[in-house]
Design a protein around this motif. Structure first.
Motif, PDB file in Angstrom:
ATOM      1  N   LEU A 124      34.690  45.857  41.687  1.00 45.06           N
ATOM      2  CA  LEU A 124      34.543  47.121  40.984  1.00 45.06           C
ATOM      3  C   LEU A 124      35.689  47.348  39.996  1.00 45.06           C
ATOM      4  CD1 LEU A 124      32.277  49.154  41.139  1.00 45.06           C
ATOM      5  CD2 LEU A 124      33.672  50.544  42.680  1.00 45.06           C
ATOM      6  N   HIS A 125      36.886  46.951  40.358  1.00 43.88           N
ATOM      7  CA  HIS A 125      38.016  47.075  39.444  1.00 43.88           C
ATOM      8  C   HIS A 125      37.795  46.234  38.192  1.00 43.88           C
ATOM      9  CE1 HIS A 125      41.275  48.498  42.554  1.00 43.88           C
ATOM     10  NE2 HIS A 125      40.217  49.293  42.498  1.00 43.88           N
ATOM     11  N   ALA A 126      37.329  44.999  38.378  1.00 37.90           N
ATOM     12  CA  ALA A 126      37.092  44.112  37.235  1.00 37.90           C
ATOM     13  C   ALA A 126      36.028  44.700  36.307  1.00 37.90           C
ATOM     14  CB  ALA A 126      36.672  42.724  37.716  1.00 37.90           C
ATOM     15  N   TYR A 127      34.993  45.270  36.905  1.00 40.74           N
ATOM     16  CA  TYR A 127      33.941  45.918  36.115  1.00 40.74           C
ATOM     17  C   TYR A 127      34.516  47.064  35.294  1.00 40.74           C
ATOM     18  CZ  TYR A 127      29.961  48.926  35.104  1.00 40.74           C
ATOM     19  OH  TYR A 127      29.053  49.718  34.464  1.00 40.74           O
ATOM     20  N   CYS A 128      35.300  47.924  35.936  1.00 38.99           N
ATOM     21  CA  CYS A 128      35.869  49.081  35.236  1.00 38.99           C
ATOM     22  C   CYS A 128      36.816  48.652  34.118  1.00 38.99           C
ATOM     23  CB  CYS A 128      36.617  49.973  36.227  1.00 38.99           C
ATOM     24  SG  CYS A 128      35.552  50.832  37.410  1.00 38.99           S
ATOM     25  N   ARG A 129      37.631  47.662  34.381  1.00 37.22           N
ATOM     26  CA  ARG A 129      38.590  47.214  33.364  1.00 37.22           C
ATOM     27  C   ARG A 129      37.874  46.617  32.151  1.00 37.22           C
ATOM     28  NH1 ARG A 129      42.021  45.719  38.103  1.00 37.22           N
ATOM     29  NH2 ARG A 129      43.776  47.180  38.036  1.00 37.22           N
ATOM     30  N   PHE A 130      36.838  45.829  32.404  1.00 41.48           N
ATOM     31  CA  PHE A 130      36.083  45.255  31.290  1.00 41.48           C
ATOM     32  C   PHE A 130      35.461  46.367  30.456  1.00 41.48           C
ATOM     33  CE2 PHE A 130      32.355  43.729  29.143  1.00 41.48           C
ATOM     34  CZ  PHE A 130      32.698  42.462  28.689  1.00 41.48           C
ATOM     35  N   ALA A 131      34.857  47.338  31.125  1.00 48.85           N
ATOM     36  CA  ALA A 131      34.183  48.429  30.414  1.00 48.85           C
ATOM     37  C   ALA A 131      35.150  49.249  29.581  1.00 48.85           C
ATOM     38  CB  ALA A 131      33.461  49.331  31.414  1.00 48.85           C
ATOM     39  N   MET A 132      36.349  49.474  30.092  1.00 49.27           N
ATOM     40  CA  MET A 132      37.326  50.272  29.361  1.00 49.27           C
ATOM     41  C   MET A 132      37.995  49.475  28.242  1.00 49.27           C
ATOM     42  SD  MET A 132      37.102  53.299  30.457  1.00 49.27           S
ATOM     43  CE  MET A 132      38.568  54.033  29.706  1.00 49.27           C
ATOM     44  N   ASP A 133      38.185  48.189  28.470  1.00 52.14           N
ATOM     45  CA  ASP A 133      38.846  47.352  27.461  1.00 52.14           C
ATOM     46  C   ASP A 133      37.921  46.946  26.324  1.00 52.14           C
ATOM     47  OD1 ASP A 133      41.164  47.468  28.924  1.00 52.14           O
ATOM     48  OD2 ASP A 133      40.921  45.497  29.862  1.00 52.14           O
ATOM     49  N   ASN A 134      36.606  47.037  26.553  1.00 52.17           N
ATOM     50  CA  ASN A 134      35.616  46.592  25.562  1.00 52.17           C
ATOM     51  C   ASN A 134      34.559  47.677  25.341  1.00 52.17           C
ATOM     52  OD1 ASN A 134      36.306  43.455  25.400  1.00 52.17           O
ATOM     53  ND2 ASN A 134      36.332  44.047  27.564  1.00 52.17           N
ATOM     54  N   PRO A 135      34.946  48.826  24.807  1.00 48.76           N
ATOM     55  CA  PRO A 135      33.994  49.949  24.702  1.00 48.76           C
ATOM     56  C   PRO A 135      32.764  49.654  23.863  1.00 48.76           C
ATOM     57  CG  PRO A 135      35.999  50.389  23.434  1.00 48.76           C
ATOM     58  CD  PRO A 135      36.278  49.193  24.288  1.00 48.76           C
TER      59      PRO A 135
END
Length: 205
Positions: free
Chosen positions: A102-113
């Motif tokens: 879940l952390h990896a998912y959130c970080r990807f989503a925030m880093d690549n809007p």
């Protein structure tokens, strides 16, 4: 004669797939720099790769096909990020593995809007009533649900069944990310990761 219908020479073995990858990688970089998917053009991607626009049509029939291919490419990047995060946690730490996914998912989503908006624009494929939907988003939910199932198998109590836990975790994280993106705020990714941890604390009994 237009660029779309010019005669094209056949690529040597392996070159075509490599060029396709270069086209998608360039489109991904451009999406990071542009103000949304609408600014992405065949000519712009061709310039970024250093090829003629006609060469792109060997791999993508039109701009819509390029955008679809780019979305699939980005889902692939996200899957790899989630797999890598999960693999860094010992197999016996089933809760830690859920958290890592879940952390990896959130970080990807925030880093690549821009990429994330493109990926989630169309949702799951439309199918007949009573048939389970499918698509890359469903695959992500299934991966998270499977991680929750491993928690249950190892004796970790869940407040809801594993498949529901996967949906709740995904929808909650996605909603939080979408709110930040739509508001124009760019908080640190830790803000969303912390929310994900709060969400998990409500799912685990």
């Amino acid at each position: 004669m237009s660029e779309e219908v010019q005669a094209r020479t056949r690529n040597r073995w392996g070159e075509g797939e490599r060029l396709r990858g270069e086209i998608l990688a360039a489109a991904s970089r451009l999406l990071s720099e542009l103000d949304g998917e609408d600014a992405l053009t065949i000519r712009g991607v061709a310039r970024a790769v250093g090829i003629a626009p006609a060469s792109i049509y060997q791999h993508f029939s039109d701009r819509a096909a390029l955008v679809t291919g780019l979305a699939e490419h980005e889902f692939g990047r996200l899957r790899l990020a989630m797999e890598a995060a999960e693999s860094r946690v010992p197999a016996e730490d089933s809760v830690g593995r859920v958290r890592a996914l879940l952390h990896a998912y959130c970080r990807f989503a925030m880093d690549n809007p821009g990429h994330y908006r493109l990926m989630t624009a169309n949702g799951a494929s439309r199918i007949a009533p009573g048939v389970r939907p499918h698509g890359p988003t469903i695959d992500l939910i299934d991966r998270i649900s499977a991680a929750f199932a491993r928690c249950a198998e190892s004796g970790v109590a869940l407040r809801v069944p594993a498949d529901r836990a996967g949906v709740i975790a995904f929808v909650g994280a996605h909603g939080r990310v979408a709110l930040f993106h739509s508001s124009g705020r760019r908080p640190g990714e830790d803000a969303v990761v912390s929310f994900a941890d709060e969400l998990l604390s409500l799912i685990f009994a």
